[in-house]
Scaffold this active site. Structure first.
Site: not given
Ligand code: SAH
Length: 219
Positions: A66
């Site tokens: 993010s």
């Molecule tokens: N907080 C992260 C942002 C990652 S983007 C950072 O700082 O890097 C969002 C993430 O949510 C992705 O890795 C994706 O695989 C995950 N995601 C999407 N749907 C999900 C679910 N149902 N359960 C767990 N993770 C999920």
């Protein structure tokens, strides 16, 4: 603002912190958590040069780390107390998790890609974080065994009200999540009124990858 190539990491970080402040991330403990977290270590080699820019960047499995401003704003919006247990959905790179670990007592984080989970776990170990508990699974279901939580942060876009997660929040807890089905979602804050209801506030427009059902079949 132009990024001078020969600027030191300290200068780049100072510039990033100024940019976040000017956009309303002003809570000292949140800014300090961001300032003391080395964002380059959460990015892929190809994008490391851009780690101090205030932008989202690609990570493995087609996901993104993010934007620092959004990380700061979401952390600030949760109004976390040092004694809080926080649930994060979407570990991704582990960057947001690391920021949360510096302002909360315990962070529970769920990711649906094994590869991302393993990489993030490696970073938490390297950083010596002792208050982060990880789980490979479908975060849409929350973490019932560890509920209720003081705070919940969802870092992937939920199509509508995240009911299962709201049911795992303490009566006066706070949940922040991007809500919407399209490419642009609204960052929504739910604050428990203590009687089973919620005060709902829309904060800003954001762009997150979608919250998907089930765990990923691919690695
Ligand atoms: N907080 C992260 C942002 C990652 S983007 C950072 O700082 O890097 C969002 C993430 O949510 C992705 O890795 C994706 O695989 C995950 N995601 C999407 N749907 C999900 C679910 N149902 N359960 C767990 N993770 C999920």
């Amino acid at each position: 603002m132009a990024e001078a190539e020969n600027d030191t990491p300290e200068t780049r970080m100072a510039r990033l912190i100024l940019a976040l402040r000017s956009q309303g991330v002003i809570e000292p403990k949140v800014l300090s958590a961001i300032e003391t977290t080395n964002r380059p270590m959460f990015t892929q080699a190809l994008f490391r040069e851009r780690a101090f820019e205030d932008s989202a960047l690609p990570i493995a499995c087609g996901q993104t780390i993010s934007q620092p401003f959004v990380v700061g704003l979401m952390t600030q919006a949760l109004k976390i107390d040092k004694r809080d247990r926080v649930l994060e959905i979407g570990t991704g790179s582990g960057y947001q998790t690391t920021i949360l670990s510096k302002v909360a007592r315990l962070v529970y984080t769920v990711e649906r890609y094994r590869t991302l989970m393993k990489e993030a776990e490696g970073r938490f170990k390297e950083l010596g974080l002792t208050n982060v508990i990880t789980r490979f699974g479908d975060g849409g279901e929350g973490w019932p065994e560890q509920a209720p939580f003081d705070r919940i942060m969802v870092t992937a876009a939920a199509p509508g009200e995240p009911k299962a997660l709201l049911s795992q929040l303490k009566p006066t807890g706070v949940l922040v999540a991007p809500i919407g089905k399209g490419p642009v979602q609204v960052l929504r804050r739910y604050t428990g009124d203590g009687q089973g209801g919620f005060q709902i506030e829309d904060l800003i427009d954001v762009r997150f990858v979608p919250l998907l059902d089930g765990v990923a079949k691919e690695l």
